[in-house]
Design a protein around this motif. Structure first.
Motif, short mmCIF file in Angstrom:
data_model
loop_
_atom_site.label_atom_id
_atom_site.label_comp_id
_atom_site.label_asym_id
_atom_site.label_seq_id
_atom_site.Cartn_x
_atom_site.Cartn_y
_atom_site.Cartn_z
N SER A 21 14.72 -38.55 0.43
CA SER A 21 15.28 -37.20 0.55
C SER A 21 14.73 -36.53 1.80
O SER A 21 13.54 -36.63 2.11
N ALA B 107 14.61 -32.85 4.00
CA ALA B 107 14.85 -31.41 4.10
C ALA B 107 15.33 -31.10 5.52
O ALA B 107 14.87 -31.72 6.48
N VAL C 64 18.42 -31.97 1.49
CA VAL C 64 17.96 -30.74 0.84
C VAL C 64 17.96 -29.64 1.90
O VAL C 64 17.17 -29.68 2.85
N LYS C 65 18.85 -28.67 1.76
CA LYS C 65 18.94 -27.59 2.74
C LYS C 65 17.85 -26.56 2.49
O LYS C 65 17.58 -26.19 1.35
N ILE C 66 17.24 -26.09 3.58
CA ILE C 66 16.16 -25.10 3.48
C ILE C 66 16.49 -23.90 4.35
O ILE C 66 17.29 -23.99 5.28
N GLY D 196 10.23 -26.07 4.35
CA GLY D 196 10.36 -27.51 4.52
C GLY D 196 9.03 -28.22 4.61
O GLY D 196 8.83 -29.28 4.00
N MET E 119 7.47 -28.46 1.22
CA MET E 119 8.11 -29.47 0.39
C MET E 119 7.58 -30.87 0.71
O MET E 119 7.40 -31.70 -0.17
N VAL F 201 10.05 -33.68 -1.06
CA VAL F 201 10.94 -34.48 -0.21
C VAL F 201 10.08 -35.48 0.56
O VAL F 201 8.88 -35.27 0.74
N LEU G 179 10.87 -34.02 6.50
CA LEU G 179 11.59 -32.88 7.07
C LEU G 179 12.16 -33.33 8.40
O LEU G 179 11.45 -33.89 9.24
#
Length: 255
Positions: free
Chosen positions: A148, A150, A171-173, A179, A182, A188, A191
């Motif tokens: 995944s 970000a 995964v949109k931030i 990010g 995460m 995730v 990034l």
């Protein structure tokens, strides 16, 4: 540095004489000169381009550049903070005059906006705690369904994931702090961001096991976004950037 600033003062006086009479097809430049203020859209959360200091003020390459451009134009600077994903729509609405916030110059964006610059060359990299991901040489090596990524919403990083990492999870931030956290928390695997942002994040968290690529996976010029209907403003900004580059000021900012 004092010599550079003095030269910028001379440049400002000379160029403002040439922009004293604003053409009717320069609505944004006309507004800037009439109001004595240039409104610059900036996220305030994209170090080292722009960020908040511990005291709460804005710092970064783009903040310094915006101050110099405003001084050269003989107007006040007003930085308008918006999430990165909202900056270009804010420009559409006329709530800002230009956008300086690590905006990559792409063909798609250039169909709608004009760009002065580039004032910086960047490219996509990843910030991760995985030594395997950090060792990747191409997007194909990290395009996996169990990984995944970000990415900043409405950014070229999001476009990169969608185009080159279609098997991975996106995964949109809203901002880079989210990010990075995460990645640190293991929510995730990585990034996706501009190389300077990834490098700086590694330096900011030296004991967290963060890593980034040895070289970016893309080449991305970064410039100033302005409305497409104002060629005079584009011309003025291009001339200022060229002069600042020639005088060595941009080199100092990059350092």
């Amino acid at each position: 540095m004092k010599r550079l600033l003095a030269m910028i003062g001379v440049l400002a006086a000379t160029m403002m004489m040439s922009t004293g009479a604003v053409a009717s097809d320069a609505p944004v430049l006309d507004r800037i000169l009439k109001n004595g203020e240039i409104r610059v859209g900036m996220s305030g959360n994209q170090p080292p381009f722009n960020a908040r200091s511990r005291q709460g003020g804005l710092i970064g390459l783009e903040v310094d550049l915006a101050n110099q451009l405003a001084a050269a134009m003989g107007v006040k600077l007003k930085i308008v903070n918006k999430p990165f994903g909202d900056l270009l729509s804010t420009l559409d609405k006329g709530d800002v005059d230009i956008v300086m916030s690590g905006v990559g110059i792409t063909a798609g964006r250039s169909a709608k906006y004009s760009f002065a610059g580039p004032y910086l060359m960047s490219g996509k990299s990843i910030l991760t705690k995985s030594s395997t991901l950090a060792a990747a040489k191409s997007a194909d090596e990290i395009n996996k369904a169990d990984v995944s990524f970000a990415a900043l919403e409405n950014s070229t990083s999001q476009e990169f994931v969608e185009k080159y990492l279609p098997d991975a999870k996106l995964v949109k931030i809203k901002d880079y702090d989210e990010g990075v956290k995460m990645v640190l928390d293991g929510k995730v695997e990585a990034l996706v961001a501009d190389m300077p942002i990834c490098v700086l994040s590694v330096l900011r968290y030296p004991d967290q096991g963060l890593a980034t690529l040895s070289r970016p996976m893309t080449v991305e010029p970064v410039g100033i976004a302005i409305p497409a209907n104002d060629p005079q403003l584009l011309n003025v900004l291009e001339n200022y950037l060229a002069a600042l580059e020639g005088m060595g000021f941009m080199g100092e900012l990059r350092k």
